[in-house]
Scaffold this motif. Structure first.
Motif, PDB file in Angstrom:
ATOM      1  N   ARG A   1      49.516  47.671  41.016  1.00 43.74           N
ATOM      2  CA  ARG A   1      50.236  48.095  39.133  1.00 43.74           C
ATOM      3  C   ARG A   1      51.653  47.160  39.725  1.00 43.74           C
ATOM      4  NH1 ARG A   1      49.484  54.169  39.979  1.00 43.74           N
ATOM      5  NH2 ARG A   1      47.877  54.833  38.335  1.00 43.74           N
ATOM      6  N   PHE A   2      51.644  47.358  38.191  1.00 41.18           N
ATOM      7  CA  PHE A   2      53.527  46.749  38.090  1.00 41.18           C
ATOM      8  C   PHE A   2      54.524  48.394  37.777  1.00 41.18           C
ATOM      9  CE2 PHE A   2      51.312  42.709  37.039  1.00 41.18           C
ATOM     10  CZ  PHE A   2      52.214  42.573  38.366  1.00 41.18           C
ATOM     11  N   MET A   3      55.569  47.927  38.139  1.00 40.51           N
ATOM     12  CA  MET A   3      56.206  49.285  37.451  1.00 40.51           C
ATOM     13  C   MET A   3      57.105  48.735  37.255  1.00 40.51           C
ATOM     14  SD  MET A   3      58.013  52.621  39.091  1.00 40.51           S
ATOM     15  CE  MET A   3      57.073  53.800  38.690  1.00 40.51           C
ATOM     16  N   TRP A   4      58.250  49.178  35.241  1.00 43.72           N
ATOM     17  CA  TRP A   4      58.942  48.404  34.630  1.00 43.72           C
ATOM     18  C   TRP A   4      59.587  50.751  34.372  1.00 43.72           C
ATOM     19  CZ3 TRP A   4      60.353  50.743  30.037  1.00 43.72           C
ATOM     20  CH2 TRP A   4      58.741  51.349  29.184  1.00 43.72           C
ATOM     21  N   SER A   5      60.824  49.672  34.484  1.00 43.80           N
ATOM     22  CA  SER A   5      61.523  51.524  34.127  1.00 43.80           C
ATOM     23  C   SER A   5      63.458  50.534  33.246  1.00 43.80           C
ATOM     24  CB  SER A   5      61.548  52.501  35.643  1.00 43.80           C
ATOM     25  OG  SER A   5      62.867  52.911  35.018  1.00 43.80           O
ATOM     26  N   VAL A   6      62.987  51.438  32.718  1.00 41.66           N
ATOM     27  CA  VAL A   6      64.525  51.316  32.146  1.00 41.66           C
ATOM     28  C   VAL A   6      65.680  51.629  33.221  1.00 41.66           C
ATOM     29  CG1 VAL A   6      64.132  52.253  29.818  1.00 41.66           C
ATOM     30  CG2 VAL A   6      64.197  53.494  31.107  1.00 41.66           C
TER      31      VAL A   6
ATOM     32  N   LEU B   1      60.918  57.821  32.281  1.00 37.15           N
ATOM     33  CA  LEU B   1      61.025  57.087  33.929  1.00 37.15           C
ATOM     34  C   LEU B   1      61.305  55.925  33.536  1.00 37.15           C
ATOM     35  CD1 LEU B   1      61.520  56.063  36.497  1.00 37.15           C
ATOM     36  CD2 LEU B   1      59.371  57.099  36.514  1.00 37.15           C
ATOM     37  N   GLY B   2      59.966  55.430  32.848  1.00 35.49           N
ATOM     38  CA  GLY B   2      59.236  54.221  32.387  1.00 35.49           C
ATOM     39  C   GLY B   2      58.280  53.627  32.214  1.00 35.49           C
ATOM     40  N   ASN B   3      57.390  53.187  32.598  1.00 36.48           N
ATOM     41  CA  ASN B   3      55.651  53.136  32.835  1.00 36.48           C
ATOM     42  C   ASN B   3      55.773  52.440  33.928  1.00 36.48           C
ATOM     43  OD1 ASN B   3      53.486  53.885  31.656  1.00 36.48           O
ATOM     44  ND2 ASN B   3      53.555  53.569  30.253  1.00 36.48           N
ATOM     45  N   THR B   4      53.908  52.159  33.876  1.00 37.44           N
ATOM     46  CA  THR B   4      53.306  50.433  34.304  1.00 37.44           C
ATOM     47  C   THR B   4      52.031  50.811  33.880  1.00 37.44           C
ATOM     48  OG1 THR B   4      51.718  52.753  35.254  1.00 37.44           O
ATOM     49  CG2 THR B   4      53.623  52.171  36.939  1.00 37.44           C
ATOM     50  N   ARG B   5      51.747  49.252  34.199  1.00 34.00           N
ATOM     51  CA  ARG B   5      50.441  48.580  34.239  1.00 34.00           C
ATOM     52  C   ARG B   5      49.854  48.343  35.251  1.00 34.00           C
ATOM     53  NH1 ARG B   5      52.889  49.780  30.327  1.00 34.00           N
ATOM     54  NH2 ARG B   5      53.598  48.446  28.302  1.00 34.00           N
ATOM     55  N   ILE B   6      48.740  47.642  35.053  1.00 34.51           N
ATOM     56  CA  ILE B   6      47.389  47.381  36.497  1.00 34.51           C
ATOM     57  C   ILE B   6      47.787  45.965  35.936  1.00 34.51           C
ATOM     58  CG2 ILE B   6      45.649  48.694  35.205  1.00 34.51           C
ATOM     59  CD1 ILE B   6      44.381  49.462  37.996  1.00 34.51           C
ATOM     60  N   ALA B   7      47.302  45.050  37.218  1.00 36.11           N
ATOM     61  CA  ALA B   7      46.758  43.720  37.033  1.00 36.11           C
ATOM     62  C   ALA B   7      44.851  43.821  37.424  1.00 36.11           C
ATOM     63  CB  ALA B   7      47.032  43.549  38.495  1.00 36.11           C
ATOM     64  N   ILE B   8      44.883  42.776  36.549  1.00 32.37           N
ATOM     65  CA  ILE B   8      43.655  42.975  36.461  1.00 32.37           C
ATOM     66  C   ILE B   8      42.679  42.467  36.482  1.00 32.37           C
ATOM     67  CG2 ILE B   8      43.710  44.797  33.299  1.00 32.37           C
ATOM     68  CD1 ILE B   8      44.233  42.085  32.046  1.00 32.37           C
ATOM     69  N   THR B   9      43.676  41.383  37.073  1.00 35.25           N
ATOM     70  CA  THR B   9      43.479  39.605  37.458  1.00 35.25           C
ATOM     71  C   THR B   9      44.255  39.468  39.095  1.00 35.25           C
ATOM     72  OG1 THR B   9      42.682  36.887  36.994  1.00 35.25           O
ATOM     73  CG2 THR B   9      44.742  38.256  36.192  1.00 35.25           C
ATOM     74  N   HIS B  10      43.486  38.561  39.963  1.00 32.39           N
ATOM     75  CA  HIS B  10      44.884  38.164  40.919  1.00 32.39           C
ATOM     76  C   HIS B  10      45.394  37.375  39.756  1.00 32.39           C
ATOM     77  CE1 HIS B  10      44.968  37.136  45.372  1.00 32.39           C
ATOM     78  NE2 HIS B  10      45.579  36.322  44.627  1.00 32.39           N
ATOM     79  N   MET B  11      46.765  37.387  40.722  1.00 34.94           N
ATOM     80  CA  MET B  11      47.510  36.427  40.379  1.00 34.94           C
ATOM     81  C   MET B  11      48.164  35.810  41.218  1.00 34.94           C
ATOM     82  SD  MET B  11      49.866  38.758  37.722  1.00 34.94           S
ATOM     83  CE  MET B  11      48.588  39.278  37.143  1.00 34.94           C
ATOM     84  N   THR B  12      49.875  35.243  40.592  1.00 35.38           N
ATOM     85  CA  THR B  12      50.999  34.296  41.424  1.00 35.38           C
ATOM     86  C   THR B  12      51.863  34.624  40.644  1.00 35.38           C
ATOM     87  OG1 THR B  12      49.431  33.560  42.628  1.00 35.38           O
ATOM     88  CG2 THR B  12      52.471  32.899  42.968  1.00 35.38           C
ATOM     89  N   ILE B  13      53.155  35.518  40.982  1.00 32.78           N
ATOM     90  CA  ILE B  13      54.253  35.588  40.261  1.00 32.78           C
ATOM     91  C   ILE B  13      55.141  35.801  41.181  1.00 32.78           C
ATOM     92  CG2 ILE B  13      56.005  36.976  39.148  1.00 32.78           C
ATOM     93  CD1 ILE B  13      53.544  38.818  38.314  1.00 32.78           C
ATOM     94  N   GLU B  14      56.683  34.364  40.863  1.00 35.58           N
ATOM     95  CA  GLU B  14      57.984  33.578  41.531  1.00 35.58           C
ATOM     96  C   GLU B  14      57.145  33.680  43.374  1.00 35.58           C
ATOM     97  OE1 GLU B  14      60.713  33.923  39.938  1.00 35.58           O
ATOM     98  OE2 GLU B  14      59.920  33.848  38.535  1.00 35.58           O
TER      99      GLU B  14
ATOM    100  N   HIS C   1      50.346  41.856  28.519  1.00 37.11           N
ATOM    101  CA  HIS C   1      49.619  43.017  27.816  1.00 37.11           C
ATOM    102  C   HIS C   1      48.394  42.495  27.157  1.00 37.11           C
ATOM    103  CE1 HIS C   1      49.125  47.267  28.063  1.00 37.11           C
ATOM    104  NE2 HIS C   1      47.716  46.646  27.053  1.00 37.11           N
ATOM    105  N   GLY C   2      46.834  42.727  27.969  1.00 32.52           N
ATOM    106  CA  GLY C   2      45.469  42.863  27.321  1.00 32.52           C
ATOM    107  C   GLY C   2      45.114  40.857  27.957  1.00 32.52           C
ATOM    108  N   LYS C   3      46.441  40.317  28.267  1.00 39.71           N
ATOM    109  CA  LYS C   3      46.362  38.851  29.225  1.00 39.71           C
ATOM    110  C   LYS C   3      45.818  39.238  30.536  1.00 39.71           C
ATOM    111  CE  LYS C   3      48.778  37.020  25.037  1.00 39.71           C
ATOM    112  NZ  LYS C   3      50.100  36.133  24.738  1.00 39.71           N
ATOM    113  N   LEU C   4      46.950  39.830  30.967  1.00 43.43           N
ATOM    114  CA  LEU C   4      47.273  39.617  32.538  1.00 43.43           C
ATOM    115  C   LEU C   4      47.157  40.926  33.445  1.00 43.43           C
ATOM    116  CD1 LEU C   4      49.580  36.752  33.160  1.00 43.43           C
ATOM    117  CD2 LEU C   4      47.269  36.704  34.270  1.00 43.43           C
ATOM    118  N   VAL C   5      47.715  42.292  32.427  1.00 42.95           N
ATOM    119  CA  VAL C   5      47.939  43.655  33.052  1.00 42.95           C
ATOM    120  C   VAL C   5      47.447  44.190  31.627  1.00 42.95           C
ATOM    121  CG1 VAL C   5      49.939  43.293  34.585  1.00 42.95           C
ATOM    122  CG2 VAL C   5      50.045  43.428  31.546  1.00 42.95           C
ATOM    123  N   GLU C   6      47.634  45.302  32.134  1.00 44.97           N
ATOM    124  CA  GLU C   6      46.821  46.551  30.933  1.00 44.97           C
ATOM    125  C   GLU C   6      47.536  48.084  31.001  1.00 44.97           C
ATOM    126  OE1 GLU C   6      42.409  47.647  31.310  1.00 44.97           O
ATOM    127  OE2 GLU C   6      42.292  45.265  29.663  1.00 44.97           O
ATOM    128  N   SER C   7      47.533  48.677  30.709  1.00 44.32           N
ATOM    129  CA  SER C   7      48.327  50.211  30.728  1.00 44.32           C
ATOM    130  C   SER C   7      47.761  50.274  31.842  1.00 44.32           C
ATOM    131  CB  SER C   7      48.562  51.410  29.383  1.00 44.32           C
ATOM    132  OG  SER C   7      48.767  50.810  28.702  1.00 44.32           O
TER     133      SER C   7
END
Length: 479
Positions: free
Chosen positions: A379-384, A357-370, A99-105
């Protein structure tokens, strides 16, 4: 020749153009590719499916079915944005630690449209840090010491008035009423039932429209929520003006309640909150401090009623706390620290039925994951609901077992996150812990209860709530 009115032609043209844009957008290619998945219907994506899953209490299946089909990283389209879902624990760790590096709320657009953009929910960077500093003057562990006795007295008075021996009640609605009394007292020093009622109705309308599609037409829940927010802010304007005068005249203290704290505490940048920021953050705190707590308390009561052995053990813990005090003495912070098993029970209730439900984050830069591309502004979503019922994380996941949280059970990190994680962990978690333990203490030392509808289900609307209000019968069981 058949002719169509110009308005119809225009609408059809817009729809066709939108479909073309959606198709082009959906098929845009990246190298490496974006995660597998489906964007669902044009414009709506899979939002309606998610909302249906919330109300049908099938959110775990919403995520698990897609993970079975696409893998631990998949894409969807929710609330107007392409969204990537990452599975726990590594997915949660990635989002919380970056958070604050690659993603934000990034909250669903309807929430910002209804609440405004000046609460901590929607802030980032130094401004968010400064606002959090102000809020923690009210929400920190030591600040709770000032409010436990007030909360205890209000809870006790409420139970004596509304929870009667032999009565059949809708416990969820009584719990909400009790917690509104506490929250309005701690936040605004309201002690008048009429003032409570004037705020209660618009707050309910505000809540019910938070996760609806942003259709601002008369009669829609979204429109009702926006109107309700205006009513709430109008009433808060009067409280703010009155409190400013009281503070100047020495008739109110800077630590009296949340309103005084927000009006007098400077952030790390040395600035005070504006009146608009004060109003929006009070609204945010009611949402975070009342509704999720009411949900957790009702679910905890349901779990306790379903497991009589749990009631017996809880009652012994609370009788021991009560025995060490004078009968007329309110609870203190030191008493809450003795309620260890109570907190285990609440944690297990939140695992089985998460309040949100959980929450979401937004990508603040173009990135590669897995090995997949996630473009900037997705957006990214995480949910319990992705982790709480998984046998890989919680053996016998459908079993009610508070001992999972005994401190030595070896929970896998980033699999149980009821308050989120990282720098944006819920600031109100200490307030919630205090409210839950205080209310359960007064209830357990005076009553036992049974479920009149053992099959009553829990639905997300948008927070977890018993479908029929948790219909129970009370039996007096005093100290």
């Amino acid at each position: 020749m058949l002719e169509f009115p110009g308005g119809v032609v225009a609408v059809v043209s817009l729809v066709l153009a939108g479909l073309w844009i959606w198709r082009a957008f959906s098929q845009k290619s990246y190298d490496p590719p974006t995660p597998p998945g489906s964007f669902g219907l044009p414009f709506l994506g899979e939002t309606l499916h998610l909302l249906y899953s919330m109300k049908a209490n099938s959110l775990s299946e919403f995520f698990e079915s897609r993970e079975r089909r696409y893998g631990p990283v998949f894409k969807t389209h929710l609330f107007g944005r392409p969204t990537v879902v990452l599975s726990p624990p590594l997915g949660f760790k990635f989002l919380f630690s970056n958070h604050g590096k690659l993603v934000e709320s990034s909250w669903p657009a309807p929430m910002k449209m209804i609440m405004g953009d000046k609460s901590l929910f929607f802030m980032e960077g130094q401004r968010a840090k400064s606002f959090r500093h102000i809020l923690m003057a009210f929400l920190g562990p030591e600040a709770m010491r000032r409010y436990v006795a007030r909360t205890s007295s209000i809870a006790q008075a409420h139970i004596e008035k509304f929870w009667l021996d032999g009565s059949e009640v809708r416990a969820y609605f009584l719990v909400k009423k009790a917690l509104f009394s506490v929250v309005f007292n701690l936040f605004l020093s309201i002690q008048n039932e009429e003032e409570e009622r004037e705020l209660l109705v618009p707050f309910e309308e505000f809540l019910h429209g938070l996760l609806e599609l942003p259709i601002n037409f008369p009669g829609t829940k979204f429109r009702q929520a926006k109107l309700a927010t205006g009513k709430i802010f109008g009433k808060l304007d009067k409280f703010i003006n009155k409190r400013k005068v009281e503070l100047q005249e020495g008739k109110a203290s800077a630590e009296q309640d949340l309103l005084s704290v927000l009006l007098t505490t400077r952030g790390e940048d040395g600035e005070l909150m504006s009146e608009e920021e004060v109003k929006q953050n009070i609204l945010m705190m009611v949402l975070a401090g009342h509704d999720t707590t009411a949900s957790t308390l009702a679910v905890s009561m349901k779990c306790i009623a379903e497991n009589p052995w749990c009631y017996d053990r809880l009652r012994q813990e609370h009788l021991a706390v009560a025995a060490a005090k004078d009968s007329s003495e309110p609870l203190r912070l030191e008493d809450l620290q003795k309620m260890n098993y109570t907190w285990k029970v609440v944690q297990e209730a939140m695992r089985l039925v998460p309040p949100a439900l959980g929450n979401t984050r937004i990508a603040i830069t173009h990135m590669t994951i897995e090995g997949f591309t996630v473009p900037k502004d997705w957006r990214f979503m995480w949910s319990v609901f992705q982790s709480n019922r998984r046998s890989a994380f919680f053996p016998e996941p459908d079993k009610f077992d508070p001992e999972r949280f005994n401190g030595s059970s070896g929970l896998i990190p980033y699999t149980y996150v009821p308050f989120g994680g990282g720098p944006r962990i819920c600031p109100g978690n200490e307030l919630a812990k205090m409210l839950l333990r205080v209310f359960l203490h007064h209830l357990l030392t005076q009553f036992q209860w049974s479920l009149l509808d053992p099959n009553e289900h829990i639905q997300m609307a948008p927070l977890a709530a018993p479908a029929n209000g948790l219909h129970i019968k009370l039996s007096k069981n005093p100290i």
